[in-house]
Design a protein around this motif. Structure first.
Motif, PDB file in Angstrom:
ATOM      1  N   THR A  58       0.835  -1.200   0.000  1.00  0.00           N
ATOM      2  CA  THR A  58       0.000   0.000   0.000  1.00  0.00           C
ATOM      3  C   THR A  58       0.872   1.253   0.000  1.00  0.00           C
ATOM      4  O   THR A  58       0.416   2.330  -0.322  1.00  0.00           O
ATOM      5  CB  THR A  58      -0.866   0.060   1.277  1.00  0.00           C
ATOM      6  N   GLU A  59       2.144   1.080   0.408  1.00  0.00           N
ATOM      7  CA  GLU A  59       3.022   2.241   0.552  1.00  0.00           C
ATOM      8  C   GLU A  59       3.719   2.533  -0.771  1.00  0.00           C
ATOM      9  O   GLU A  59       4.827   2.093  -1.006  1.00  0.00           O
ATOM     10  CB  GLU A  59       4.057   1.966   1.629  1.00  0.00           C
ATOM     11  N   ALA A  60       3.042   3.265  -1.630  1.00  0.00           N
ATOM     12  CA  ALA A  60       3.526   3.400  -3.004  1.00  0.00           C
ATOM     13  C   ALA A  60       4.016   4.804  -3.338  1.00  0.00           C
ATOM     14  O   ALA A  60       3.858   5.259  -4.462  1.00  0.00           O
ATOM     15  CB  ALA A  60       2.429   2.970  -3.965  1.00  0.00           C
ATOM     16  N   SER A  61       4.648   5.481  -2.394  1.00  0.00           N
ATOM     17  CA  SER A  61       5.211   6.782  -2.743  1.00  0.00           C
ATOM     18  C   SER A  61       6.383   6.549  -3.701  1.00  0.00           C
ATOM     19  O   SER A  61       7.017   5.487  -3.676  1.00  0.00           O
ATOM     20  CB  SER A  61       5.699   7.517  -1.501  1.00  0.00           C
ATOM     21  N   GLN A 119       9.262   7.766  -3.675  1.00  0.00           N
ATOM     22  CA  GLN A 119      10.501   7.596  -2.916  1.00  0.00           C
ATOM     23  C   GLN A 119      10.624   6.165  -2.376  1.00  0.00           C
ATOM     24  O   GLN A 119      11.684   5.558  -2.430  1.00  0.00           O
ATOM     25  CB  GLN A 119      10.495   8.586  -1.759  1.00  0.00           C
ATOM     26  N   ARG A 120       9.498   5.628  -1.870  1.00  0.00           N
ATOM     27  CA  ARG A 120       9.506   4.269  -1.329  1.00  0.00           C
ATOM     28  C   ARG A 120       9.733   3.257  -2.448  1.00  0.00           C
ATOM     29  O   ARG A 120      10.475   2.288  -2.285  1.00  0.00           O
ATOM     30  CB  ARG A 120       8.171   4.025  -0.609  1.00  0.00           C
ATOM     31  N   LYS A 169       0.720  -1.939  -6.587  1.00  0.00           N
ATOM     32  CA  LYS A 169       0.121  -1.155  -5.513  1.00  0.00           C
ATOM     33  C   LYS A 169      -1.214  -1.787  -5.102  1.00  0.00           C
ATOM     34  O   LYS A 169      -2.029  -2.118  -5.949  1.00  0.00           O
ATOM     35  CB  LYS A 169      -0.114   0.280  -6.015  1.00  0.00           C
ATOM     36  N   LYS A 170      -1.396  -1.968  -3.796  1.00  0.00           N
ATOM     37  CA  LYS A 170      -2.686  -2.437  -3.273  1.00  0.00           C
ATOM     38  C   LYS A 170      -3.609  -1.245  -3.071  1.00  0.00           C
ATOM     39  O   LYS A 170      -3.129  -0.227  -2.569  1.00  0.00           O
ATOM     40  CB  LYS A 170      -2.496  -3.134  -1.921  1.00  0.00           C
TER      41      LYS A 170
END
Lengths: 150, 143
Positions: free
Chosen positions: B87-90, B92-93, B107-108
């Motif tokens: 879910t953490e799809a920035s 930067q990440r 991406k979830k």
């Protein structure tokens, strides 16, 4: 936290997206106080910090399990309801912080779960409270932002 | 040609869904192993080979990024393509994950066809089942 309306809209879109894509549950916003049977929570931290809580009736939790995992009603357990509730909240939080600022990194906590009953309404504590109905089944979502120092 | 897949996610529900979606997508899966975090995955990989790994990031004990580091340190395991599903799809990440060796990102919440597309993409197999050479540079991945 300014612009509550915009935050509310982003959160609502994240909830619709997750419930429709992953659980095939279609929600209608409502404002009637609901009774819930279980709750899940997650914290996020980054440029802003806060937490998100979801309040679910057993009915909606069962629908999520049936639709996501393809289980029959008699195969549903507390554990499968817990897994689906936590995963839903994880996805909603991730989607929301991405909408809030896609260029910044946010960390999400491991979701927590409680099997406890209660009532949730628009007047409950929280910066943003949302209530939904899906064929008589209820979902409530509350978001709070932490002030500096917490 | 069929493939062995390892799914790493602390959510039993999400592992079950990913497995189901891969099966329904028509992706040729031989076996599917499951682990609840990076530590459990490393234990499984000590005596079992997989062709591709799908891993969450936000997990207890050894998270997805730390898992990528462990794979990178291992001469044999570092060759296994890893798809992050999170879910953490920035941006930067995602870049952080690619820098640590991830080959794909989902991406979830996701649609079933996205999983199949990314799986074939990272394994380098076309719809005809034949291997295709991946000539892309790291900066050609879309975020």
């Amino acid at each position: 936290m300014g612009n509550t309306k915009k935050i509310q809209e982003m959160l609502m879109n994240s909830i619709f997206d997750v419930f429709e894509k992953m659980f095939f549950v279609f929600l209608e916003p409502c404002d009637e106080e609901m009774k819930y049977d279980l709750a899940a929570s997650i914290e996020f931290s980054g440029p802003v910090k806060g937490n998100l809580r979801a309040y679910l009736s057993t009915g909606i939790a069962n629908s999520m399990v049936e639709n996501m995992l393809g289980l029959e009603t008699n195969e549903i357990t507390d554990k499968t309801r817990e897994d689906c509730a936590k995963e839903a909240l994880n996805m909603i939080a991730g989607s929301f912080v991405h909408k809030l600022d896609a260029g910044k990194v946010f960390d999400l906590s491991i979701p927590a779960y409680e099997k406890k009953a209660g009532r949730f309404g628009m007047e409950s504590p929280g910066n943003v409270n949302l209530l939904f109905d899906s064929d008589g089944m209820s979902l409530g979502v509350s978001m709070s932002f932490y002030t500096e120092g917490k | 040609m069929s493939f062995n897949v390892l799914i790493v996610d602390d959510s039993n529900a999400m592992r079950a869904v990913i497995k189901k979606v891969i099966g329904l997508s028509g992706f040729k899966m031989d076996s599917c192993l499951e682990a609840g975090n990076g530590r459990e995955a490393m234990e499984l990989l000590s005596d079992q080979w997989v062709d591709v790994i799908i891993s969450d990031i936000n997990m207890p004990e050894v998270n997805g990024l730390e898992f990528l580091d462990l794979l990178k340190e291992n001469e044999t395991l570092k060759e296994i393509p890893v798809i992050m599903i999170t879910t953490e799809a920035s941006e930067q990440r995602m870049q952080e994950a690619f820098d640590r060796g991830a080959k794909g990102f989902i991406k979830k919440p996701f649609l079933p066809e996205e999983i199949k597309r990314v799986l074939y993409e990272v394994i380098g197999v076309g719809s005809d089942g034949q291997y295709e050479e991946d000539t892309r540079d790291a900066d050609e991945f879309d975020f």
